[in-house]
Write an enzyme that holds these catalytic residues in place. Sequence first.
Site, PDB file in Angstrom:
ATOM      1  N   ASN A 122      51.224  31.521  19.463  1.00  0.00           N
ATOM      2  CA  ASN A 122      50.237  30.910  18.561  1.00  0.00           C
ATOM      3  C   ASN A 122      49.815  31.815  17.397  1.00  0.00           C
ATOM      4  OD1 ASN A 122      48.893  32.478  20.447  1.00  0.00           O
ATOM      5  ND2 ASN A 122      47.123  31.116  20.587  1.00  0.00           N
ATOM      6  N   GLU A 172      44.919  38.595  28.572  1.00  0.00           N
ATOM      7  CA  GLU A 172      44.137  37.739  27.663  1.00  0.00           C
ATOM      8  C   GLU A 172      44.653  36.331  27.884  1.00  0.00           C
ATOM      9  OE1 GLU A 172      41.673  38.648  25.886  1.00  0.00           O
ATOM     10  OE2 GLU A 172      41.891  40.816  25.822  1.00  0.00           O
ATOM     11  N   CYS A 193      43.303  30.224  21.660  1.00  0.00           N
ATOM     12  CA  CYS A 193      42.600  30.481  22.927  1.00  0.00           C
ATOM     13  C   CYS A 193      41.091  30.435  22.736  1.00  0.00           C
ATOM     14  CB  CYS A 193      43.026  31.823  23.485  1.00  0.00           C
ATOM     15  SG  CYS A 193      42.837  33.154  22.299  1.00  0.00           S
ATOM     16  N   GLU A 245      40.675  43.802  24.150  1.00  0.00           N
ATOM     17  CA  GLU A 245      41.509  44.233  23.035  1.00  0.00           C
ATOM     18  C   GLU A 245      40.599  44.519  21.847  1.00  0.00           C
ATOM     19  OE1 GLU A 245      44.750  41.101  22.975  1.00  0.00           O
ATOM     20  OE2 GLU A 245      45.760  42.910  23.670  1.00  0.00           O
TER      21      GLU A 245
HETATM   22  P1  NAD Z   1      52.724  31.427  28.138  1.00  0.00           P
HETATM   23  O1  NAD Z   1      51.873  31.988  29.220  1.00  0.00           O
HETATM   24  O2  NAD Z   1      53.625  30.308  28.454  1.00  0.00           O
HETATM   25  O3  NAD Z   1      53.658  32.571  27.519  1.00  0.00           O
HETATM   26  C1  NAD Z   1      53.127  33.781  26.998  1.00  0.00           C
HETATM   27  C2  NAD Z   1      54.216  34.835  27.026  1.00  0.00           C
HETATM   28  O4  NAD Z   1      54.566  35.089  28.391  1.00  0.00           O
HETATM   29  C3  NAD Z   1      55.516  34.436  26.323  1.00  0.00           C
HETATM   30  O5  NAD Z   1      56.070  35.552  25.679  1.00  0.00           O
HETATM   31  C4  NAD Z   1      56.395  34.005  27.487  1.00  0.00           C
HETATM   32  O6  NAD Z   1      57.772  34.121  27.205  1.00  0.00           O
HETATM   33  C5  NAD Z   1      55.965  34.990  28.564  1.00  0.00           C
HETATM   34  N1  NAD Z   1      56.241  34.553  29.941  1.00  0.00           N
HETATM   35  C6  NAD Z   1      56.374  33.291  30.404  1.00  0.00           C
HETATM   36  N2  NAD Z   1      56.663  33.302  31.721  1.00  0.00           N
HETATM   37  C7  NAD Z   1      56.661  34.592  32.108  1.00  0.00           C
HETATM   38  C8  NAD Z   1      56.885  35.256  33.357  1.00  0.00           C
HETATM   39  N3  NAD Z   1      57.143  34.582  34.465  1.00  0.00           N
HETATM   40  N4  NAD Z   1      56.804  36.606  33.388  1.00  0.00           N
HETATM   41  C9  NAD Z   1      56.518  37.308  32.280  1.00  0.00           C
HETATM   42  N5  NAD Z   1      56.327  36.740  31.067  1.00  0.00           N
HETATM   43  C10 NAD Z   1      56.389  35.398  30.977  1.00  0.00           C
HETATM   44  O7  NAD Z   1      51.699  31.078  26.965  1.00  0.00           O
HETATM   45  P2  NAD Z   1      52.023  30.378  25.581  1.00  0.00           P
HETATM   46  O8  NAD Z   1      52.292  28.945  25.846  1.00  0.00           O
HETATM   47  O9  NAD Z   1      53.002  31.189  24.810  1.00  0.00           O
HETATM   48  O10 NAD Z   1      50.591  30.555  24.863  1.00  0.00           O
HETATM   49  C11 NAD Z   1      49.544  29.699  25.089  1.00  0.00           C
HETATM   50  C12 NAD Z   1      48.543  30.275  26.068  1.00  0.00           C
HETATM   51  O11 NAD Z   1      48.144  31.576  25.649  1.00  0.00           O
HETATM   52  C13 NAD Z   1      47.246  29.484  26.125  1.00  0.00           C
HETATM   53  O12 NAD Z   1      46.826  29.333  27.461  1.00  0.00           O
HETATM   54  C14 NAD Z   1      46.254  30.347  25.359  1.00  0.00           C
HETATM   55  O13 NAD Z   1      44.895  30.124  25.696  1.00  0.00           O
HETATM   56  C15 NAD Z   1      46.718  31.697  25.686  1.00  0.00           C
HETATM   57  N6  NAD Z   1      46.261  32.657  24.676  1.00  0.00           N
HETATM   58  C16 NAD Z   1      45.265  33.539  25.005  1.00  0.00           C
HETATM   59  C17 NAD Z   1      44.788  34.420  24.055  1.00  0.00           C
HETATM   60  C18 NAD Z   1      43.699  35.404  24.383  1.00  0.00           C
HETATM   61  O14 NAD Z   1      43.553  36.385  23.641  1.00  0.00           O
HETATM   62  N7  NAD Z   1      42.934  35.220  25.435  1.00  0.00           N
HETATM   63  C19 NAD Z   1      45.329  34.414  22.754  1.00  0.00           C
HETATM   64  C20 NAD Z   1      46.331  33.507  22.464  1.00  0.00           C
HETATM   65  C21 NAD Z   1      46.801  32.637  23.437  1.00  0.00           C
END
Ligand code: NAD
Length: 455
Positions: free
Chosen positions: A131, A229, A263, A433
């Site tokens: 995102n 996060e 998020c 962070e």
């Molecule tokens: P996601 O959890 O699907 O993926 C995030 C990252 O993790 C990607 O690089 C993905 O390839 C990797 N990943 C996926 N499966 C994995 C595994 N089994 N082991 C290790 N890595 C793995 O999230 P997304 O769809 O890319 O992003 C959306 C989510 O991120 C939302 O829930 C959002 O709230 C959250 N988010 C949180 C913050 C924050 O700072 N709190 C900021 C941005 C997004």
Amino acid sequence: MSAIEVIEPATERVMAEVPRAGAEEVDAAVARAKAAFPAWRAVAPADRARLLRDLADAIVARLEELATLEARNAGKPIGDARGEIGMVVETFRFYAGAPERLLWQTIPVAGGVDMTFREPLGVVGLIVPWNFPLTIASWKVAPALAAGNCVVLKPAELTPLTALELEKIALEAGLPEGVLNVVAGPGSVCGQRLVEHPDVAKIAFTGSTEVGRGIAAGAAQTIKRVTLELGGKSANVVFADADLEAAAAAAPMAVFGNAGQDCCARSRILVERSAMDGFLAALQPAVEGIAVGDPLEDATQMGPLISAGQRDAVAFYVPDDAPVAIRGSAPDGPGYWFPPTVLAPVSNDDRAAAEEIFGPVACVIPFDSEEDAVRLANETIYGLSGSIWTGDGARALRVARAIDTGVISINSNTSVRVSTPFGGFKQSGVGRELGPDALEHYTDVKNVYYATEGS
Ligand code: NAD
């Protein structure tokens, strides 16, 4: 190695192909980082600071190119993308001040001198979402490098382009080979390998709560340090004594910014019942006026969603019988579009109000008292962000303290500043962070005792 086809979500066309890394490439990147670590940690603090400033300057020189790449690949408005790359620069500049300010302590004890040192961890694995691709990467890369660690960064498979550029820019700016490595590949393969890898000392992860849960469990096998996060379902609490025009003008982009894929999205708008009609009347033109369209147009305020799958996931929360009170516009034709949508009135228990939608859908929920507002705001597994709109300063601070969230703003939408800590309570995460706090998560404390009076 097979290729990742990188899609432009506004056109649904392939905009680039990059090699798809697998476990072998992760192992090679970790080995490069491990080999580079002894020399990198030994770089004099002033020189490490200078290299980080040079990296920031090199990003400035390519700001427009990086912003355009990010706008096209993530489908975000070009104005937002410029702001995000600007924040990347500020983040590297902020942490460039750190190597010379990682101060140690001496603690008075009997018989000698006792010192603490903040030591880098070694190789750190950084896993980021799609995102805010480069921005969130910089929140991790900059403090990790400043503290003397070497990095393996894994961008999301949907948005690898700016991270791959960062790896090149870092080398051009003079960072030694192996200090910053990028592996673009699937999370279930590359991310998982980083989590399992015995030579990775820490995982810093931003993504969904579901994946974060698995990462915490996986990292436990090698007792890795972990910061998470995760997701959010933040409340935007509007009291009847607020400047309702200002609150209604600000509320839309607090949810629909980045097409709701944020998020920190204040996706639950809690409104004091007596102000409900006035608030919705003011909200309507603000939502209907959002310019949804081509991310590369300067006037655009909201682009498409990241993928067809994300659009389907969002649509699930807006069935035909959903209480749609306001619906904005969305272009026809190719692109993963979804209009800004306000559901009202909604109960806090409804699925759309309880789950993170990660799209442009806001739920308006009425409340009857300050106590009621706090209870509703806290009735969620998440605790990341939020806002309070009121003309009563004492109430603002009372409510800010009572809501279980890592970040909250009063009469404002902002969540993130480079110099202040950001992170979640409850299932929104662990650790912080940005700000000075982040450095603690990229170092371990060592205590050294020097006997001056015998042993
Ligand atoms: P996601 O959890 O699907 O993926 C995030 C990252 O993790 C990607 O690089 C993905 O390839 C990797 N990943 C996926 N499966 C994995 C595994 N089994 N082991 C290790 N890595 C793995 O999230 P997304 O769809 O890319 O992003 C959306 C989510 O991120 C939302 O829930 C959002 O709230 C959250 N988010 C949180 C913050 C924050 O700072 N709190 C900021 C941005 C997004």
